[in-house]
Design a protein around this motif. Sequence first.
Motif, PDB file in Angstrom:
ATOM      1  N   TYR A   1      17.139 127.116  36.183  1.00  0.00           N
ATOM      2  CA  TYR A   1      18.412 126.882  35.488  1.00  0.00           C
ATOM      3  C   TYR A   1      19.073 128.179  35.015  1.00  0.00           C
TER       4      TYR A   1
ATOM      5  N   GLN B   1      12.470 119.824  49.546  1.00  0.00           N
ATOM      6  CA  GLN B   1      11.715 118.579  49.377  1.00  0.00           C
ATOM      7  C   GLN B   1      12.643 117.434  48.990  1.00  0.00           C
TER       8      GLN B   1
ATOM      9  N   ASP C   1      -4.763 115.209  42.864  1.00  0.00           N
ATOM     10  CA  ASP C   1      -3.735 115.717  41.933  1.00  0.00           C
ATOM     11  C   ASP C   1      -2.441 114.913  41.931  1.00  0.00           C
TER      12      ASP C   1
END
Length: 277
Positions: A47, A105, A165
């Motif tokens: 950001y 992604q 995970d």
Amino acid sequence: MRIFIAGATGVIGRRLVPLLVADGHEVTALSRRSQVPGVTTVQGDVYDAAALREVVAAARPDVVMHQLTDLTSRDFAANGRIRREGTRNLVDAALAAGVRRVISQSVAWAYEPGDVPADESTSLDLHTADERRRGTVDAVATLEAITAEAPEWVVLRYGLLYGPDTWYTKGGLMADLAAAGQLPANGDVTSFLHIQDAVSAAAAALTWPSGPVNVVDDEPAPATTWLPAFAQSVGAPAPTDSQSASRAPWARGATNTHARSLGWSPSQPTWRTGFFS
Ligand SMILES: NC(=O)c1ccc[n+]([C@@H]2O[C@H](COP(=O)([O-])OP(=O)(O)OC[C@H]3O[C@@H](n4cnc5c(N)ncnc54)[C@H](OP(=O)(O)O)[C@@H]3O)[C@@H](O)[C@H]2O)c1
């Protein structure tokens, strides 16, 4: 290649970095807080657009790999923000640095309703989604459109991740919900993906032609079918509420025909065995 990876410490990124290094690539990793073993790490927040431009330019990458999500606290608004604003800042930084290829992604469950698994020519669900789903679909569409501003780009439309995970593993969030009987065994169709196959596809995408690619296993399946196997694999009781086999029209799964045509194949072709691997 020189590769700048944002999201290098996430569930995919931390497996992808050593694979890229082993393949001979020079990797620069972005993280807000962690040192990434074995590669140059730059501390930074996606950001902070100005600082991001500097670190991307300094890395002089051939490829920017976007594996950013914000899901640790299951805050889907935060995840939407990183898809919209984080992608904007990262791609702006990449374009300013003359980067040719961006790989991002995305997900394989943002398609419009239909009765068969979606392929990449299927439209995203921009017109029929209810308000809750629209937030996800809009953010995914924004991420994909911004990624496509790069001269070369690949959008990895991942299936639902399972394996070590992830949320879908022993001790994970969904295992807890399964144990509490809170996962509905309904007709919604899901395409799963083992974590290691998400990683192998990201590495393969370094040389794929521009476009979206579904990265999913071979067997989209309704929860009535996969949930009993998942529950068994994590030691949860078998689901009992399969009386409601209704399906949300958009919950249709996705095909991996295109990914396979590019030479990728999943090491776990089906959750049937993958859940127990
Ligand atoms: N397709 C799927 O089903 C899918 C995909 C992804 C994740 N998930 C689920 O979500 C769970 C959590 O994912 P995760 O472990 O990858 O964690 P995450 O909290 O979503 O973080 C992912 C990555 O994004 C980076 N990041 C987040 N915000 C950032 C920011 N403002 N600036 C720079 N980097 C930022 C993190 O880096 P730092 O924290 O080091 O800064 C980390 O490398 C997983 O267990 C998995 O089950 C599912």
